[in-house]
Scaffold this motif. Sequence first.
Motif, PDB file in Angstrom:
ATOM      1  N   GLY A 142       0.859  -1.189   0.000  1.00 33.17           N
ATOM      2  CA  GLY A 142       0.000   0.000   0.000  1.00 33.17           C
ATOM      3  C   GLY A 142       0.891   1.234   0.000  1.00 33.17           C
ATOM      4  N   ARG A 149      -3.220  -8.039  -3.182  1.00 33.26           N
ATOM      5  CA  ARG A 149      -3.972  -7.646  -4.386  1.00 33.26           C
ATOM      6  C   ARG A 149      -3.156  -7.976  -5.649  1.00 33.26           C
ATOM      7  NH1 ARG A 149      -4.371  -1.455  -3.779  1.00 33.26           N
ATOM      8  NH2 ARG A 149      -2.246  -1.883  -3.116  1.00 33.26           N
ATOM      9  N   CYS A 188      -0.754 -12.593   3.267  1.00 34.99           N
ATOM     10  CA  CYS A 188      -0.074 -13.042   4.490  1.00 34.99           C
ATOM     11  C   CYS A 188      -1.134 -13.402   5.523  1.00 34.99           C
ATOM     12  CB  CYS A 188       0.838 -11.927   5.010  1.00 34.99           C
ATOM     13  SG  CYS A 188       1.641 -12.400   6.544  1.00 34.99           S
ATOM     14  N   ASP A 196       0.516  -3.888   6.424  1.00 32.50           N
ATOM     15  CA  ASP A 196      -0.691  -4.480   5.836  1.00 32.50           C
ATOM     16  C   ASP A 196      -1.966  -3.783   6.316  1.00 32.50           C
ATOM     17  OD1 ASP A 196      -0.111  -5.612   8.322  1.00 32.50           O
ATOM     18  OD2 ASP A 196      -0.936  -7.571   7.839  1.00 32.50           O
ATOM     19  N   LEU A 217       4.122  -1.183  11.055  1.00 35.66           N
ATOM     20  CA  LEU A 217       4.377   0.215  10.661  1.00 35.66           C
ATOM     21  C   LEU A 217       3.159   0.739   9.893  1.00 35.66           C
ATOM     22  CD1 LEU A 217       7.718   1.629   9.335  1.00 35.66           C
ATOM     23  CD2 LEU A 217       5.682   1.943   7.942  1.00 35.66           C
ATOM     24  N   ALA A 248      -1.066  -0.429  10.186  1.00 33.43           N
ATOM     25  CA  ALA A 248      -1.009  -1.716  10.878  1.00 33.43           C
ATOM     26  C   ALA A 248      -0.701  -1.503  12.366  1.00 33.43           C
ATOM     27  CB  ALA A 248       0.061  -2.610  10.247  1.00 33.43           C
ATOM     28  N   ASN A 295       0.073  10.590   5.761  1.00 36.71           N
ATOM     29  CA  ASN A 295       1.202  11.481   6.067  1.00 36.71           C
ATOM     30  C   ASN A 295       2.010  10.935   7.235  1.00 36.71           C
ATOM     31  OD1 ASN A 295       1.017  14.036   4.321  1.00 36.71           O
ATOM     32  ND2 ASN A 295      -1.107  13.667   4.902  1.00 36.71           N
TER      33      ASN A 295
HETATM   34  C1  FAD Z   1     -12.065   7.671   4.074  1.00 42.47           C
HETATM   35  C2  FAD Z   1     -10.598   7.848   4.342  1.00 42.47           C
HETATM   36  C3  FAD Z   1      -9.980   9.026   3.991  1.00 42.47           C
HETATM   37  C4  FAD Z   1      -8.632   9.216   4.236  1.00 42.47           C
HETATM   38  N1  FAD Z   1      -8.059  10.408   3.913  1.00 42.47           N
HETATM   39  C5  FAD Z   1      -6.764  10.622   4.195  1.00 42.47           C
HETATM   40  C6  FAD Z   1      -6.142  11.860   3.855  1.00 42.47           C
HETATM   41  O1  FAD Z   1      -6.783  12.759   3.303  1.00 42.47           O
HETATM   42  N2  FAD Z   1      -4.828  12.036   4.153  1.00 42.47           N
HETATM   43  C7  FAD Z   1      -4.095  11.066   4.785  1.00 42.47           C
HETATM   44  O2  FAD Z   1      -2.904  11.297   5.058  1.00 42.47           O
HETATM   45  N3  FAD Z   1      -4.653   9.883   5.124  1.00 42.47           N
HETATM   46  C8  FAD Z   1      -5.951   9.635   4.837  1.00 42.47           C
HETATM   47  N4  FAD Z   1      -6.518   8.436   5.139  1.00 42.47           N
HETATM   48  C9  FAD Z   1      -5.703   7.418   5.839  1.00 42.47           C
HETATM   49  C10 FAD Z   1      -4.844   6.619   4.856  1.00 42.47           C
HETATM   50  O3  FAD Z   1      -5.672   6.005   3.903  1.00 42.47           O
HETATM   51  C11 FAD Z   1      -4.054   5.551   5.602  1.00 42.47           C
HETATM   52  O4  FAD Z   1      -3.502   6.065   6.761  1.00 42.47           O
HETATM   53  C12 FAD Z   1      -2.939   4.983   4.712  1.00 42.47           C
HETATM   54  O5  FAD Z   1      -3.509   4.329   3.605  1.00 42.47           O
HETATM   55  C13 FAD Z   1      -2.063   4.033   5.510  1.00 42.47           C
HETATM   56  O6  FAD Z   1      -1.137   3.419   4.664  1.00 42.47           O
HETATM   57  P1  FAD Z   1      -0.670   1.925   4.939  1.00 42.47           P
HETATM   58  O7  FAD Z   1       0.294   1.607   3.871  1.00 42.47           O
HETATM   59  O8  FAD Z   1      -0.310   1.763   6.359  1.00 42.47           O
HETATM   60  O9  FAD Z   1      -1.993   1.060   4.717  1.00 42.47           O
HETATM   61  P2  FAD Z   1      -2.768   0.821   3.355  1.00 42.47           P
HETATM   62  O10 FAD Z   1      -2.610   1.959   2.449  1.00 42.47           O
HETATM   63  O11 FAD Z   1      -4.136   0.396   3.750  1.00 42.47           O
HETATM   64  O12 FAD Z   1      -2.027  -0.403   2.675  1.00 42.47           O
HETATM   65  C14 FAD Z   1      -2.125  -1.725   3.171  1.00 42.47           C
HETATM   66  C15 FAD Z   1      -1.717  -2.659   2.030  1.00 42.47           C
HETATM   67  O13 FAD Z   1      -1.546  -3.961   2.540  1.00 42.47           O
HETATM   68  C16 FAD Z   1      -2.260  -4.882   1.724  1.00 42.47           C
HETATM   69  N5  FAD Z   1      -2.640  -5.991   2.603  1.00 42.47           N
HETATM   70  C17 FAD Z   1      -3.594  -5.945   3.582  1.00 42.47           C
HETATM   71  N6  FAD Z   1      -3.609  -7.114   4.233  1.00 42.47           N
HETATM   72  C18 FAD Z   1      -2.679  -7.907   3.657  1.00 42.47           C
HETATM   73  C19 FAD Z   1      -2.235  -9.231   3.911  1.00 42.47           C
HETATM   74  N7  FAD Z   1      -2.762  -9.950   4.898  1.00 42.47           N
HETATM   75  N8  FAD Z   1      -1.256  -9.737   3.137  1.00 42.47           N
HETATM   76  C20 FAD Z   1      -0.696  -8.987   2.133  1.00 42.47           C
HETATM   77  N9  FAD Z   1      -1.091  -7.729   1.858  1.00 42.47           N
HETATM   78  C21 FAD Z   1      -2.051  -7.186   2.619  1.00 42.47           C
HETATM   79  C22 FAD Z   1      -3.434  -4.091   1.191  1.00 42.47           C
HETATM   80  O14 FAD Z   1      -3.979  -4.672   0.028  1.00 42.47           O
HETATM   81  C23 FAD Z   1      -2.788  -2.736   0.937  1.00 42.47           C
HETATM   82  O15 FAD Z   1      -2.169  -2.684  -0.316  1.00 42.47           O
HETATM   83  C24 FAD Z   1      -7.873   8.199   4.879  1.00 42.47           C
HETATM   84  C25 FAD Z   1      -8.498   6.996   5.231  1.00 42.47           C
HETATM   85  C26 FAD Z   1      -9.846   6.818   4.956  1.00 42.47           C
HETATM   86  C27 FAD Z   1     -10.486   5.542   5.355  1.00 42.47           C
END
Ligand code: FAD
Length: 414
Positions: A15, A38, A135, A167, A303, A306, A319
């Motif tokens: 992600g 995905r 995973c 994740d 991180l 998660a 951010n």
């Molecule tokens: C409605 C909404 C609006 C938002 N607006 C903002 C905003 O304006 N600004 C901002 O900074 N943040 C915003 N956020 C928050 C932001 O979306 C998240 O904080 C950010 O996506 C976190 O990134 P991440 O990589 O930790 O998780 P994610 O981006 O969710 O990535 C997780 C990844 O892991 C993969 N994955 C999940 N489980 C597994 C598994 N078991 N095995 C393998 N792969 C897996 C998923 O497919 C995905 O690709 C918003 C959230 C929501 C819900």
Amino acid sequence: MSLTSVAGVNIIGAGLAGSLLAILLGRRGFKVTVYERRPDPRLASANGGRSINLALAARGIRGLELAGVLDRVMPLATVMRGRMVHEHDGAAALQMYGVRPNEVIYSVSRAQLNRTLIEAAARLPNVTFSFDQLCLGLAHEKTVLEMRDEKNGRIYHTAAQPSIATDGAGSEVRDSLMAREVSTVREEPLDHDYKELTIPARDGKHVMEPNALHIWPRGGFMLIALPNLNGTFTATLFLARHGTNSFDELTSPDAVDGFFAREFPGAKVLMPEVPHEFFEHPQGSLGTVYTRGWHLGGDVLLLGDAAHAIVPFHGQGMNCAFEDCAELIRLMDRHQSWPGLFQAFEAERRPNTDAIAQMALENYVEMREAVLDDEYRKKKKEAEELERKDPNFIPRYSKVMFHPEISYTAALTR
Ligand SMILES: Cc1cc2nc3c(=O)[nH]c(=O)nc-3n(C[C@H](O)[C@H](O)[C@H](O)COP(=O)(O)OP(=O)(O)OC[C@H]3O[C@@H](n4cnc5c(N)ncnc54)[C@H](O)[C@@H]3O)c2cc1C
């Protein structure tokens, strides 16, 4: 286990945080394998995921800069200089985010941003992506991750030394650390859900001011809209699940039509498809995840979401996750071992992620309610005056959004 003695580093989840971290670790010379459940977004049709566009601010920009990808991301972004507050009677006024021209935030497509980061990471010879790989968490043996190939259902194990789990909010890796009593987790669901809707373009152009984040605050709930490059806006309705003015009441196109006509008449005329689109789009839930125990020795680290998912009202989840990535890399210069690094990372980041979790919850009230209040507006004007006269005075919102050199904890407590 020294940082450089390992054969490679696994990242679970490609992600936003996982793909940025892959670039940062790849550029540092680590052999990185990224497992993502995905399909490859470079091949499949873009799927917006949890939200279609996001607000990018200074902390995120700093992470992108560190990874050398900012110049590829900025062409995807639309500047937002302030909040355009739409009152019930149709009056609209722009409340600038900051007093300086560079105090702006950006709207960026999640799917395009994610794809750009994956493309940049995949260009590095030492970074490999493995898509369609789910995973399932840590297996019984201490350092083995259980994986499932989504293309054929095959279950296999991969050594976890070291693995960084990005994740997301529903992390399977976090669940398995919890099952082993390494982590304790408190989830605080919000009693408001969200639904994304579209404000279409007219003749390929935006129908409202494109360089603003639009808000229709209505006290107990609100509609917001962020601009997209193609002239559309993505609107998000934040509304209670149950009770008066809730998702429970919106059970038919007529009910949706009546609700928008009553509460958002100005927005409704811009959204002709809303009564039908409403039932085609999922209703998403929101909440805060507080985790203690982000790592299993030097083997596994949580991180991004998660470790600490937050509500989206400060526009800081991504951010903050990008800041996590930058902080982990910074700490690598000070720590020679993975257990020491992971321990220092949690010690340094958790107070900060707790602070932004609190400020994000508080900002919901500000966005849906306070911005309408005369007293709030008077105080905001006074704060702006003070800021112009005294450069040492920085309002809390600006500290969070425009000053990455000020930690979240300092922004909250100062
Ligand atoms: C409605 C909404 C609006 C938002 N607006 C903002 C905003 O304006 N600004 C901002 O900074 N943040 C915003 N956020 C928050 C932001 O979306 C998240 O904080 C950010 O996506 C976190 O990134 P991440 O990589 O930790 O998780 P994610 O981006 O969710 O990535 C997780 C990844 O892991 C993969 N994955 C999940 N489980 C597994 C598994 N078991 N095995 C393998 N792969 C897996 C998923 O497919 C995905 O690709 C918003 C959230 C929501 C819900």
